[in-house]
Design a protein around this motif. Structure first.
Motif, PDB file in Angstrom:
ATOM      1  N   LEU A   1     -39.187  57.035   4.244  1.00  0.00           N
ATOM      2  CA  LEU A   1     -40.517  57.368   3.737  1.00  0.00           C
ATOM      3  C   LEU A   1     -41.291  56.106   3.382  1.00  0.00           C
ATOM      4  CD1 LEU A   1     -42.561  59.534   2.664  1.00  0.00           C
ATOM      5  CD2 LEU A   1     -41.456  59.198   0.447  1.00  0.00           C
ATOM      6  N   TRP A   2     -40.671  55.204   2.628  1.00  0.00           N
ATOM      7  CA  TRP A   2     -41.348  53.976   2.207  1.00  0.00           C
ATOM      8  C   TRP A   2     -41.606  53.048   3.391  1.00  0.00           C
ATOM      9  CZ3 TRP A   2     -44.030  53.852  -1.952  1.00  0.00           C
ATOM     10  CH2 TRP A   2     -43.670  54.636  -3.042  1.00  0.00           C
ATOM     11  N   LEU A   3     -40.680  52.984   4.339  1.00  0.00           N
ATOM     12  CA  LEU A   3     -40.907  52.172   5.531  1.00  0.00           C
ATOM     13  C   LEU A   3     -42.070  52.728   6.348  1.00  0.00           C
ATOM     14  CD1 LEU A   3     -37.333  51.216   6.766  1.00  0.00           C
ATOM     15  CD2 LEU A   3     -39.073  49.713   5.791  1.00  0.00           C
ATOM     16  N   PHE A   4     -42.167  54.048   6.415  1.00  0.00           N
ATOM     17  CA  PHE A   4     -43.281  54.686   7.111  1.00  0.00           C
ATOM     18  C   PHE A   4     -44.607  54.269   6.484  1.00  0.00           C
ATOM     19  CE2 PHE A   4     -46.203  58.376   7.295  1.00  0.00           C
ATOM     20  CZ  PHE A   4     -46.445  58.381   8.661  1.00  0.00           C
ATOM     21  N   PHE A   5     -44.678  54.290   5.167  1.00  0.00           N
ATOM     22  CA  PHE A   5     -45.910  53.897   4.476  1.00  0.00           C
ATOM     23  C   PHE A   5     -46.231  52.416   4.701  1.00  0.00           C
ATOM     24  CE2 PHE A   5     -45.309  57.485   1.208  1.00  0.00           C
ATOM     25  CZ  PHE A   5     -45.954  58.367   2.044  1.00  0.00           C
ATOM     26  N   SER A   6     -45.213  51.586   4.666  1.00  0.00           N
ATOM     27  CA  SER A   6     -45.473  50.163   4.873  1.00  0.00           C
ATOM     28  C   SER A   6     -45.893  49.877   6.312  1.00  0.00           C
ATOM     29  CB  SER A   6     -44.268  49.322   4.472  1.00  0.00           C
ATOM     30  OG  SER A   6     -43.156  49.647   5.250  1.00  0.00           O
ATOM     31  N   ILE A   7     -45.382  50.645   7.261  1.00  0.00           N
ATOM     32  CA  ILE A   7     -45.805  50.495   8.654  1.00  0.00           C
ATOM     33  C   ILE A   7     -47.266  50.912   8.810  1.00  0.00           C
ATOM     34  CG2 ILE A   7     -45.483  51.425  10.990  1.00  0.00           C
ATOM     35  CD1 ILE A   7     -42.438  51.401  10.361  1.00  0.00           C
TER      36      ILE A   7
END
Length: 120
Positions: free
Chosen positions: A36-42
């Protein structure tokens, strides 16, 4: 979007990705939350690399400056993340209640068995 803001967002999103991966490596966060957090940072990285997307969103939503659109997008991402975490919290809360009830039933059963043994 100014070049300075673009550079800051690129650096911040890369540092955030590294931080997320470090926390996950130390097993302080589950893989599901990491995604989830990687998705947001991407998303942040894509917006920083391709500011035309932010400009298009700003025009579409009648927002005067792209910077305000960036803040709106960040706020929406935080709201989505908060909602996602709230769902997880609710599920955990239900499991804690069920576990507490099960524990109380087992405790009562043990007390009954101890009471029966002491009567013999």
């Amino acid at each position: 979007m100014s070049k300075e803001l673009q550079i800051i967002l690129i650096i911040a999103s890369i540092l955030f990705m590294l931080f997320i991966l470090g926390v996950t490596k130390n097993k302080k966060m589950s893989f599901k939350h990491t995604l989830l957090w990687l998705f947001f940072s991407i998303i942040i990285l894509i917006m920083a690399i391709f500011p035309q997307i932010v400009i298009g969103i700003a025009k579409l939503l009648f927002i005067e400056t792209p910077t305000n659109a960036v803040f709106l997008i960040f706020i929406m991402l935080i709201i989505i993340c908060n909602f996602y975490i709230s769902i997880g919290y609710s599920k955990i809360n239900e499991k804690v209640i069920a576990l507490s009830q099960s524990n109380a039933i087992l405790k009562k059963r043990v007390e009954e068995l101890e009471h029966n043994d002491s009567e013999r």
